[in-house]
Design a protein around this motif. Structure first.
Motif, PDB file in Angstrom:
ATOM      1  N   ARG A  65       0.816  -1.215   0.000  1.00  0.00           N
ATOM      2  CA  ARG A  65       0.000   0.000   0.000  1.00  0.00           C
ATOM      3  C   ARG A  65       0.852   1.268   0.000  1.00  0.00           C
ATOM      4  NH1 ARG A  65      -3.747  -2.265   4.723  1.00  0.00           N
ATOM      5  NH2 ARG A  65      -1.631  -2.728   5.411  1.00  0.00           N
ATOM      6  N   LEU A  66       2.084   1.170   0.512  1.00  0.00           N
ATOM      7  CA  LEU A  66       2.995   2.314   0.444  1.00  0.00           C
ATOM      8  C   LEU A  66       3.321   2.641  -1.012  1.00  0.00           C
ATOM      9  CD1 LEU A  66       5.443   1.321   3.325  1.00  0.00           C
ATOM     10  CD2 LEU A  66       3.769   3.186   3.363  1.00  0.00           C
ATOM     11  N   GLY A  67       3.603   1.600  -1.803  1.00  0.00           N
ATOM     12  CA  GLY A  67       3.890   1.789  -3.219  1.00  0.00           C
ATOM     13  C   GLY A  67       2.689   2.327  -3.979  1.00  0.00           C
ATOM     14  N   ARG A  68       1.530   1.772  -3.674  1.00  0.00           N
ATOM     15  CA  ARG A  68       0.290   2.249  -4.309  1.00  0.00           C
ATOM     16  C   ARG A  68       0.114   3.745  -4.075  1.00  0.00           C
ATOM     17  NH1 ARG A  68      -4.803   0.796  -1.016  1.00  0.00           N
ATOM     18  NH2 ARG A  68      -3.729   2.288   0.290  1.00  0.00           N
ATOM     19  N   ASP A  69       0.297   4.155  -2.825  1.00  0.00           N
ATOM     20  CA  ASP A  69       0.099   5.564  -2.486  1.00  0.00           C
ATOM     21  C   ASP A  69       1.163   6.452  -3.130  1.00  0.00           C
ATOM     22  OD1 ASP A  69      -2.049   4.665  -1.026  1.00  0.00           O
ATOM     23  OD2 ASP A  69      -1.046   4.878   0.924  1.00  0.00           O
TER      24      ASP A  69
END
Length: 199
Positions: A65-69
């Motif tokens: 989710r860090l990468g997604r954001d």
């Protein structure tokens, strides 16, 4: 739940690895070049996006989710649905986890890759204050990250994550849509009808 000191250390380590990834300072040449291009232009080639995602999740063991954001923040061609699905796949919790085993750690292959790496690694960039210290550090030793990635992959394999992900991608997910004959099913439009091969 209260955090243990180990939880706090893990969160701190993940934050550090994530920021090194953001500024293209992981030690993986193609990933680093791509992350620097992303910051400079708001774009990177699809292949490099896949390598960067696999590096973050399998290599650095960071939450997908860090990468997604980060991609949501930095991509000029950001698409909410595509970004979400691609990052779920990278996190091995989507419906098509084809990222499994992508060799993000491989050196540039051929002249075109070398030119790409040289262009972006040698481009001076201006970073926000909170990321600047991570851009100025020496890259972690790639072999250390690779060893960690191998360990992460073994944990995923031992816990059956790859096997479960492969079952979903091989079987497919069937979703009901308007006009579909649902006479034999009590499924509403948009709901998942089931996982498995279409009869």
């Amino acid at each position: 739940f209260p955090q243990s000191s180990n939880d706090a250390n893990n969160i701190e380590k993940e934050d550090e690895l994530f920021k090194l990834w953001c500024v293209g300072n992981t030690g993986s040449k193609l990933v680093d070049a791509g992350m620097r291009q992303l910051w400079a232009e708001g774009w990177m080639p699809r292949r490099i996006r896949l390598l960067a995602a696999a590096c973050l999740v399998e290599g650095l063991a960071c939450d997908w989710r860090l990468g997604r954001d980060w991609f949501r923040r930095t991509l000029v061609d950001h698409d909410v649905a595509i970004n979400e699905m691609m990052w779920q796949n990278a996190g091995l919790c989507g419906v098509d986890p084809f990222y499994h085993g992508i060799a993000w750690e491989a050196p540039p292959a051929g002249e075109e890759d070398e030119e790409y790496v040289n262009r972006w690694i040698n481009t001076r960039l201006t970073w926000p204050a909170y990321l600047k210290p991570y851009s100025e550090r020496g890259s972690p030793r790639l072999q250390t990250i690779i060893n960690g990635a191998d360990s992460n992959r073994e944990i995923l394999r031992a816990n059956g994550v790859y096997k479960a992900a492969r079952m979903v991608s091989n079987s497919g997910v069937r979703v009901a849509w308007p006009g579909l004959d649902r006479a034999r099913s009590a499924v509403d439009e948009g709901e998942v009808m089931g996982v498995g091969l279409v009869p």
